[in-house]
Design a protein around this motif. Structure first.
Motif, mmCIF file in Angstrom:
data_model
loop_
_atom_site.group_PDB
_atom_site.id
_atom_site.type_symbol
_atom_site.label_atom_id
_atom_site.label_comp_id
_atom_site.label_asym_id
_atom_site.label_seq_id
_atom_site.Cartn_x
_atom_site.Cartn_y
_atom_site.Cartn_z
ATOM 1 N N TRP A 1 -24.649 4.354 8.820
ATOM 2 C CA TRP A 1 -24.882 4.974 7.515
ATOM 3 C C TRP A 1 -23.585 5.128 6.747
ATOM 4 O O TRP A 1 -22.610 5.568 7.316
ATOM 5 C CB TRP A 1 -25.557 6.336 7.688
ATOM 6 N N THR B 1 -29.045 0.596 6.334
ATOM 7 C CA THR B 1 -30.129 1.569 6.270
ATOM 8 C C THR B 1 -31.398 0.877 5.806
ATOM 9 O O THR B 1 -31.343 -0.120 5.096
ATOM 10 C CB THR B 1 -29.800 2.741 5.321
ATOM 11 N N THR C 1 -29.713 -4.018 6.321
ATOM 12 C CA THR C 1 -30.430 -3.300 7.374
ATOM 13 C C THR C 1 -29.826 -3.561 8.749
ATOM 14 O O THR C 1 -30.191 -2.889 9.709
ATOM 15 C CB THR C 1 -31.920 -3.698 7.400
ATOM 16 N N TYR D 1 -37.928 4.020 12.215
ATOM 17 C CA TYR D 1 -37.685 4.356 10.806
ATOM 18 C C TYR D 1 -38.988 4.309 10.030
ATOM 19 O O TYR D 1 -39.968 3.699 10.468
ATOM 20 C CB TYR D 1 -36.638 3.430 10.171
#
Length: 176
Positions: free
Chosen positions: A14, A18, A33, A44
């Motif tokens: 992060w 993400t 990602t 997630y």
């Protein structure tokens, strides 16, 4: 929003990586990602559920089926997410729905070993809802009406959860 199982020295990326989006929409950072040297999340949600509280169930209250499950509240969609884990991976999710219009504000294990959620309507008083099993509907749900209240006295032949007194009549039924 994601779940990570932190390990010393691991990089969870992060905001470089993400699956989430900015509140107004659009990518966060470069919109990546995955990237070399960075860990993927255990789980997630897209779109985000707006997580609100998280707890592992450590009690035997519901038997071996639920021991070790993770419970995560969803402010946005009004459910308690029961997540089954096996071998460090998510194997199944169950959405335990709160009463219409309520948001799940927190998730925890109560002192009696039951999984609980703190729910509330917008601007309303928070209340405790417990996880119970509805055998007749073959699922799990949330009930916010305390045992012994008027609606519980006459069960009408409906299923009751393990450990609940005869006459248990759930309100706010959710299905998995």
């Amino acid at each position: 929003d994601e779940i990570n199982l932190p390990r010393p020295g691991a990089n969870y990326g992060w905001p470089a990586i993400t699956y989430g989006e900015n509140y107004g929409g659009g990518k966060i950072g470069e919109g990546l990602t995955e990237k070399a040297g960075m860990e993927q999340p255990l789980h997630y949600w897209v779109p985000s559920i707006a997580p609100s509280g998280m707890a592992f169930l450590t009690s035997d209250r519901y038997g071996a089926e639920m021991k070790g499950n993770l419970f995560v509240g969803s402010l946005k969609f009004g459910y308690l997410d029961r997540i089954e884990l096996a071998g460090g991976k998510v194997v199944r999710e169950h959405k335990l729905v709160a009463r219409a219009g309520e948001r799940v504000r927190d998730a925890r294990q109560g002192t009696d070993g039951r999984a609980e959620a703190l729910t509330a309507r917008a601007g309303g008083r928070p209340r405790r809802s417990r996880v119970w099993q509805d055998v007749g509907r073959r699922g799990w749900g949330l009930c916010g009406t305390p045992c012994g209240s008027r609606c519980h006295r006459q069960g009408g032949g409906r299923a009751r959860s393990r450990g609940e007194p005869r006459g248990w009549r759930p309100s706010g039924v959710g299905r998995s």
